[in-house]
Design a protein around this motif. Sequence first.
Motif, PDB file in Angstrom:
ATOM      1  N   TYR A 181      -6.289  -6.300 -10.493  1.00  0.00           N
ATOM      2  CA  TYR A 181      -6.527  -5.802  -9.137  1.00  0.00           C
ATOM      3  C   TYR A 181      -6.127  -6.878  -8.132  1.00  0.00           C
ATOM      4  N   ASP A 182      -5.303  -6.497  -7.133  1.00  0.00           N
ATOM      5  CA  ASP A 182      -4.962  -7.440  -6.070  1.00  0.00           C
ATOM      6  C   ASP A 182      -4.818  -6.695  -4.754  1.00  0.00           C
ATOM      7  N   GLU A 183      -4.270  -7.351  -3.759  1.00  0.00           N
ATOM      8  CA  GLU A 183      -4.261  -6.798  -2.402  1.00  0.00           C
ATOM      9  C   GLU A 183      -3.382  -5.556  -2.262  1.00  0.00           C
ATOM     10  N   VAL A 184      -2.456  -5.322  -3.184  1.00  0.00           N
ATOM     11  CA  VAL A 184      -1.610  -4.126  -3.083  1.00  0.00           C
ATOM     12  C   VAL A 184      -2.283  -2.912  -3.712  1.00  0.00           C
ATOM     13  N   SER A 185      -3.389  -3.116  -4.406  1.00  0.00           N
ATOM     14  CA  SER A 185      -4.069  -2.012  -5.081  1.00  0.00           C
ATOM     15  C   SER A 185      -4.795  -1.135  -4.067  1.00  0.00           C
ATOM     16  N   SER A 186      -4.808   0.156  -4.335  1.00  0.00           N
ATOM     17  CA  SER A 186      -5.513   1.094  -3.459  1.00  0.00           C
ATOM     18  C   SER A 186      -6.586   1.829  -4.254  1.00  0.00           C
ATOM     19  N   ILE A 187      -7.706   2.092  -3.588  1.00  0.00           N
ATOM     20  CA  ILE A 187      -8.837   2.770  -4.222  1.00  0.00           C
ATOM     21  C   ILE A 187      -9.000   4.149  -3.607  1.00  0.00           C
ATOM     22  N   LYS A 188      -9.263   5.117  -4.463  1.00  0.00           N
ATOM     23  CA  LYS A 188      -9.488   6.465  -3.978  1.00  0.00           C
ATOM     24  C   LYS A 188     -10.692   7.056  -4.694  1.00  0.00           C
ATOM     25  N   ILE A 189     -11.757   7.320  -3.917  1.00  0.00           N
ATOM     26  CA  ILE A 189     -12.920   7.995  -4.488  1.00  0.00           C
ATOM     27  C   ILE A 189     -12.569   9.475  -4.590  1.00  0.00           C
ATOM     28  N   THR A 190     -12.545   9.983  -5.812  1.00  0.00           N
ATOM     29  CA  THR A 190     -12.076  11.342  -6.066  1.00  0.00           C
ATOM     30  C   THR A 190     -13.256  12.282  -6.215  1.00  0.00           C
ATOM     31  N   SER A 191     -13.120  13.452  -5.623  1.00  0.00           N
ATOM     32  CA  SER A 191     -14.203  14.431  -5.662  1.00  0.00           C
ATOM     33  C   SER A 191     -14.369  14.999  -7.061  1.00  0.00           C
ATOM     34  N   ALA A 192     -15.546  15.559  -7.308  1.00  0.00           N
ATOM     35  CA  ALA A 192     -15.824  16.165  -8.611  1.00  0.00           C
ATOM     36  C   ALA A 192     -14.885  17.332  -8.877  1.00  0.00           C
ATOM     37  N   THR A 193     -14.516  18.067  -7.816  1.00  0.00           N
ATOM     38  CA  THR A 193     -13.615  19.211  -7.979  1.00  0.00           C
ATOM     39  C   THR A 193     -12.247  18.766  -8.464  1.00  0.00           C
ATOM     40  N   ALA A 194     -11.747  17.670  -7.869  1.00  0.00           N
ATOM     41  CA  ALA A 194     -10.430  17.167  -8.261  1.00  0.00           C
ATOM     42  C   ALA A 194     -10.445  16.649  -9.692  1.00  0.00           C
TER      43      ALA A 194
END
Length: 555
Positions: A181-194
């Motif tokens: 993990y570094d500064e170019v990494s992106s985080i996405k909290i994904t919904s239960a539906t997805a």
Amino acid sequence: MSSHAPKVLEVKIRPYQSQSQDRPDHKHTSRVYVCTDILLDLQLKSGETCYLWKISEGEHTRREAVIWLAAEKLSRKVVQVSKALQEACGFRLSDEVCIARGGELATAQEVKVKDVGATEGDIGELRGRDKECWEWVLEDCFARAETIFPGMTFKDVLVRREKRTFTVHSVNGSRSSVAKYDEVSSIKITSATALSGGATPTAIIEHKSLQLVDIAGIDQALGELNNFLSDFNRHFKFTKARRSPAVLLHGGRGTGKTFIVDKITNTGWGKVRKITRTTKPAEIQKTFKEAKLAQPSIIVIDDMDAIVTKDGTILQDVTEAICEGVEELTKDQPPTSLPRVLVVATTSDISKIPMSLRKRGRFATDIMLPIPDAAARKAILKSSAPQISPETSDQILDDLGERTHAYTPEDLALLLDQAHITAEKRLEKSEQESTQDNFVIQEDIEHALLVVRPSAMHDITLRPPKVRWHEIGGQDRVKEAIQLALETPFRVSVIFPPRSPVGTNNIPASRDHAGLRRVSHQRSASLRPSWLFQNPYGSSCSHRDGVQLFCCEGS
């Protein structure tokens, strides 16, 4: 065996010696600690990746981890795995697992995170600015962990007096990899539906297609083979059938068995391992075991009759090793699929293969490569693209296909080679230097036909002895019966299809002789029109000279 086979070691899971190493911030929990010997065997260094999977479940369940040299002395039979990684991978202490070489540690581009409470319905899903706020907090958690993997869980993350638990769902679209993990990494909290939408995780291994194309002259055999090969990508609905990943290719000399095996191995579908005459029974068992651990793999047993027999005697230890190896591949395999290990064997004489190898669950599937007929010979010749003038190529090759009765694909290749060699020598003698004449001509073909004879005719008489009926004294009733048997199929085409082989023989009780007759009938059918005679009548001998096959050119 192939010298390029990946090294796979069997080890047991052990916990970290110091519980403080299993940190709550998950720093270094992606590491598996090993001794120096394992690093050397796998040709890895600390910080690179390795693959781990349970022996009982197979390589398709493998997980990626970061390999690291242990500070304390460890046995080469164990690896230390953090509790967090054990839970993510489904490992338990003392589990027997395989460890194999991975590669460089990748960088996390996209990390999908599951909100455990929201997924289970205990709390509401995050939306809008609240979601962005939690993603920002998770960035700090991941940065402190340094490396992340699917299944990594961060419990009771606190924001504004609210606690939530998050689990990494996938990294770069994969449910089994590890990444930095570094500064170019992106985080996405994904919904239960997805998450429940069934997004398929990216496979660790991209399996190449196991199908053969563009092989001229064996349409039926190629269709049977591709149908068998398609089973490796098939999910079976009828699970009561016992299936095997082994196939036996058989046919006379020069019919293309080794050529097809080379085509299969060149697909790049899996690592290739070979069993030869010099392979000992213990090495055979090891070959099958390594192939099962390093799927997908291809095991090649060329000229299997020469491997399992010697001077007409079955080599029981070699035969049993192959039988056990094939059955071991399907052991513990779900009935809905085949193990991704193809075992392909060849033989020029299927009657020499012990019946124990051809039982259910072993080499039950056999595919015959026939001697090509006229249409197949034309297709083979044209696919070879000989150096013939385009204006006359079709005419010359069509005529050659009609005239090369009983030529195998190997014979046809030798024939074209000889024609090109003859053309080369002809041009050397000629004073002309024009490139317009640099083609094989009919004269070169005629010379090649005199040099290269059909190998399939080594025990076949093209021109029977010129003995007339009136030259045979006595036995009038026998002569009339034989004449009737030979002439009726050609006169009464309604009852007997044209070009079918006509035979007069007695079925002996001898098992060996029965096998010889079966092979002789197969060959006569592929060389039709032909007559199959057995002499002496009613003999129980098992020698090839007891059968004569007379082949008639023309219709």
